[in-house]
Motif scaffolding. Structure first.
Motif, mmCIF file in Angstrom:
data_model
loop_
_atom_site.group_PDB
_atom_site.id
_atom_site.type_symbol
_atom_site.label_atom_id
_atom_site.label_comp_id
_atom_site.label_asym_id
_atom_site.label_seq_id
_atom_site.Cartn_x
_atom_site.Cartn_y
_atom_site.Cartn_z
ATOM 1 N N ALA A 48 0.942 -1.145 -0.256
ATOM 2 C CA ALA A 48 0.043 -0.429 0.231
ATOM 3 C C ALA A 48 0.621 1.783 0.234
ATOM 4 O O ALA A 48 2.015 1.807 1.271
ATOM 5 C CB ALA A 48 -1.098 -0.184 1.347
ATOM 6 N N ALA A 49 0.568 2.198 -0.527
ATOM 7 C CA ALA A 49 1.507 3.330 -0.651
ATOM 8 C C ALA A 49 0.897 3.818 -2.716
ATOM 9 O O ALA A 49 0.434 3.438 -3.068
ATOM 10 C CB ALA A 49 2.877 3.192 -1.164
ATOM 11 N N MET A 50 1.477 5.271 -2.589
ATOM 12 C CA MET A 50 1.719 5.997 -3.800
ATOM 13 C C MET A 50 2.525 5.422 -4.699
ATOM 14 O O MET A 50 3.585 5.027 -4.230
ATOM 15 C CB MET A 50 2.010 7.292 -3.452
ATOM 16 C CG MET A 50 0.543 8.036 -3.156
ATOM 17 S SD MET A 50 -0.594 8.343 -4.685
ATOM 18 C CE MET A 50 0.203 9.362 -5.553
ATOM 19 N N TYR A 51 1.995 4.939 -6.428
ATOM 20 C CA TYR A 51 2.977 4.201 -7.480
ATOM 21 C C TYR A 51 3.424 5.122 -8.361
ATOM 22 O O TYR A 51 2.466 6.134 -8.789
ATOM 23 C CB TYR A 51 2.536 2.656 -7.559
ATOM 24 C CG TYR A 51 3.129 2.251 -6.356
ATOM 25 C CD1 TYR A 51 2.014 1.667 -5.698
ATOM 26 C CD2 TYR A 51 3.856 1.340 -6.651
ATOM 27 C CE1 TYR A 51 2.443 0.692 -4.214
ATOM 28 C CE2 TYR A 51 4.287 0.187 -5.673
ATOM 29 C CZ TYR A 51 3.133 -0.036 -4.942
ATOM 30 O OH TYR A 51 3.400 -1.106 -3.272
ATOM 31 N N PHE A 52 4.461 6.232 -9.005
ATOM 32 C CA PHE A 52 4.607 6.738 -9.767
ATOM 33 C C PHE A 52 5.467 5.901 -11.106
ATOM 34 O O PHE A 52 6.509 5.656 -10.281
ATOM 35 C CB PHE A 52 5.846 8.174 -8.744
ATOM 36 C CG PHE A 52 5.091 8.695 -8.099
ATOM 37 C CD1 PHE A 52 4.905 8.447 -6.447
ATOM 38 C CD2 PHE A 52 3.886 9.944 -8.990
ATOM 39 C CE1 PHE A 52 4.260 9.261 -6.137
ATOM 40 C CE2 PHE A 52 3.835 10.454 -7.270
ATOM 41 C CZ PHE A 52 4.039 10.625 -6.149
ATOM 42 N N CYS A 53 5.356 6.466 -12.286
ATOM 43 C CA CYS A 53 5.937 5.910 -13.270
ATOM 44 C C CYS A 53 6.884 7.127 -13.535
ATOM 45 O O CYS A 53 5.969 8.298 -13.599
ATOM 46 C CB CYS A 53 4.587 5.597 -14.083
ATOM 47 S SG CYS A 53 5.247 5.138 -15.964
ATOM 48 N N ALA A 54 7.779 6.990 -14.014
ATOM 49 C CA ALA A 54 8.886 7.730 -14.155
ATOM 50 C C ALA A 54 9.464 7.728 -15.944
ATOM 51 O O ALA A 54 9.780 5.824 -15.679
ATOM 52 C CB ALA A 54 10.037 8.433 -13.350
ATOM 53 N N GLN A 80 0.483 15.851 -4.317
ATOM 54 C CA GLN A 80 0.864 15.741 -6.044
ATOM 55 C C GLN A 80 1.515 15.217 -6.492
ATOM 56 O O GLN A 80 2.645 14.036 -5.161
ATOM 57 C CB GLN A 80 0.960 17.546 -6.207
ATOM 58 C CG GLN A 80 -0.091 18.350 -6.097
ATOM 59 C CD GLN A 80 -0.961 18.141 -6.578
ATOM 60 O OE1 GLN A 80 -0.988 17.963 -7.828
ATOM 61 N NE2 GLN A 80 -1.574 17.664 -5.817
ATOM 62 N N SER A 81 2.210 14.631 -7.560
ATOM 63 C CA SER A 81 3.001 14.448 -8.087
ATOM 64 C C SER A 81 4.763 15.277 -7.752
ATOM 65 O O SER A 81 5.214 16.554 -6.503
ATOM 66 C CB SER A 81 3.387 14.258 -8.918
ATOM 67 O OG SER A 81 4.272 13.215 -9.948
ATOM 68 N N LEU A 82 5.502 14.689 -7.938
ATOM 69 C CA LEU A 82 7.404 15.452 -8.046
ATOM 70 C C LEU A 82 7.430 16.582 -8.955
ATOM 71 O O LEU A 82 7.206 16.419 -10.266
ATOM 72 C CB LEU A 82 8.045 14.412 -7.770
ATOM 73 C CG LEU A 82 8.507 13.928 -6.509
ATOM 74 C CD1 LEU A 82 7.490 12.677 -6.222
ATOM 75 C CD2 LEU A 82 9.704 13.116 -6.348
ATOM 76 N N THR A 83 7.753 17.368 -8.605
ATOM 77 C CA THR A 83 8.193 18.703 -9.982
ATOM 78 C C THR A 83 9.777 19.030 -9.812
ATOM 79 O O THR A 83 10.148 19.107 -8.682
ATOM 80 C CB THR A 83 7.508 19.837 -9.996
ATOM 81 O OG1 THR A 83 5.785 19.238 -9.744
ATOM 82 C CG2 THR A 83 7.978 20.716 -10.964
ATOM 83 N N LEU A 84 10.223 18.570 -10.867
ATOM 84 C CA LEU A 84 11.931 18.961 -10.383
ATOM 85 C C LEU A 84 12.120 20.722 -10.572
ATOM 86 O O LEU A 84 11.744 21.813 -10.971
ATOM 87 C CB LEU A 84 12.402 19.204 -11.788
ATOM 88 C CG LEU A 84 13.983 19.315 -12.126
ATOM 89 C CD1 LEU A 84 15.016 18.252 -10.503
ATOM 90 C CD2 LEU A 84 14.311 18.898 -13.311
ATOM 91 N N ILE A 128 10.905 12.799 -15.459
ATOM 92 C CA ILE A 128 9.345 13.165 -15.570
ATOM 93 C C ILE A 128 8.839 12.004 -14.521
ATOM 94 O O ILE A 128 8.688 10.475 -15.079
ATOM 95 C CB ILE A 128 8.945 13.798 -16.487
ATOM 96 C CG1 ILE A 128 10.244 14.310 -16.909
ATOM 97 C CG2 ILE A 128 8.457 14.260 -17.158
ATOM 98 C CD1 ILE A 128 10.563 14.329 -18.477
ATOM 99 N N PHE A 129 7.759 12.868 -13.409
ATOM 100 C CA PHE A 129 7.298 11.904 -12.888
ATOM 101 C C PHE A 129 5.777 11.528 -13.198
ATOM 102 O O PHE A 129 5.053 13.268 -14.072
ATOM 103 C CB PHE A 129 6.613 11.829 -11.841
ATOM 104 C CG PHE A 129 8.392 12.105 -10.647
ATOM 105 C CD1 PHE A 129 9.354 12.466 -10.577
ATOM 106 C CD2 PHE A 129 8.452 10.339 -10.427
ATOM 107 C CE1 PHE A 129 10.570 12.320 -10.265
ATOM 108 C CE2 PHE A 129 9.101 10.332 -9.567
ATOM 109 C CZ PHE A 129 9.917 10.619 -8.961
ATOM 110 N N GLY A 130 5.028 10.769 -13.366
ATOM 111 C CA GLY A 130 3.095 10.698 -13.427
ATOM 112 C C GLY A 130 2.641 11.238 -12.510
ATOM 113 O O GLY A 130 3.286 11.320 -11.429
ATOM 114 N N LYS A 131 1.545 11.110 -12.637
ATOM 115 C CA LYS A 131 0.893 11.673 -10.883
ATOM 116 C C LYS A 131 0.766 11.409 -10.225
ATOM 117 O O LYS A 131 0.794 11.786 -8.823
ATOM 118 C CB LYS A 131 -0.395 12.706 -11.497
ATOM 119 C CG LYS A 131 -0.177 14.030 -12.280
ATOM 120 C CD LYS A 131 -1.533 14.702 -12.243
ATOM 121 C CE LYS A 131 -2.295 15.632 -13.248
ATOM 122 N NZ LYS A 131 -0.911 17.298 -12.849
ATOM 123 N N GLY A 132 0.804 9.891 -10.400
ATOM 124 C CA GLY A 132 0.979 8.623 -9.250
ATOM 125 C C GLY A 132 -0.534 8.032 -9.652
ATOM 126 O O GLY A 132 -1.603 8.609 -9.866
#
Lengths: 118, 115
Positions: free
Chosen positions: A87-93, B41-45, A107-111
């Motif tokens: 259980a967590a936030m998963y980010f595609c990058a 939110q997501s991560l921003t550089l 560069i990340f997706g919104k999760g």
């Protein structure tokens, strides 16, 4: 400019079941990296799995595997035998292949927030 | 891999003040990256910090607001200046590993709350 899209803000899975998280990306480059990161409530970003674009074989790491479709620019994450600790936030990058200046950043997706039900 | 230590872990700050976040890497790296993660939110550089040169800032981030130092190959600082409540975020430091396999490793993040 490269973009990463995660279309599932939230997902839920029963413990021991399998879940797939979706990710699409846009790039004009032919060589690059793709990643899935996990961020539990502790805030620590943890690398789950890595895929080099030149490799046709899908990456696997224990219970985690990806379905990498380069032509479709799709990179989904499959979690098998889900555990409460997943259980967590998963980010595609996405990360460009070369280094130099800001091209080296992720560069990340919104999760996608994944919940695991006992 | 790389072990990245950040401090402070969290802080509560008053409007108008400045805070400096420190980031230490356990190996020498050419580039270090600073990210902002606003609530939910997501991560921003924010910027890329290269040793021996000025940091490279992303669109929307300026040096006067987020000055960065990079005195050597294992250390960097990010200052959030003249803070407002909109600066309440998690700030994360990251760097590549020694094996250069593409991924970035992250510190635990610094959670700033501006009142």
């Amino acid at each position: 400019a490269q973009t990463v899209t995660q279309s599932q803000p939230e997902m839920s899975v029963q413990e021991a079941e399998t879940v797939t998280l979706s990710c699409t990306y846009d790039t004009s480059e032919s060589d690059y990296y793709l990643f899935w990161y996990k961020q539990p409530p502790s805030r620590q970003m943890i690398l789950v799995i890595r895929q080099e674009a030149y490799k046709q074989q899908n990456a696997t790491e224990n219970r985690f595997s990806v379905n990498f479709q380069k032509a479709a620019k799709s990179f989904s994450l499959k979690i098998s035998d889900s555990q409460l600790g997943d259980a967590a936030m998963y980010f595609c990058a996405y990360r460009p292949w070369g280094y130099g200046g800001s091209q080296g950043n992720l560069i990340f997706g919104k999760g996608t927030k994944l919940s695991v039900k006992p | 891999s790389a072990v990245i230590s950040q401090k402070p872990s969290r802080d509560i700050c008053q409007r108008g003040t400045s805070l400096t976040i420190q980031c230490q890497v356990d190996s020498q790296v050419t580039m270090m990256f600073w990210y902002r993660q606003q609530p939910g939110q997501s991560l921003t550089l924010i910027a890329t910090a290269n040793q021996g040169s000025e940091a490279t800032y992303e669109s929307g981030f300026v040096i006067d607001k987020f000055p960065i130092s990079r005195p050597n190959l294992t250390f960097s600082t990010l200052t959030v200046s003249n803070m407002s409540p909109e600066d309440s975020s998690i700030y994360l430091c990251s760097a590549p590993g020694q094996t250069n396999t593409g991924e970035l490793f992250f510190g635990e993040g610094s959670r700033l709350t501006v009142l």
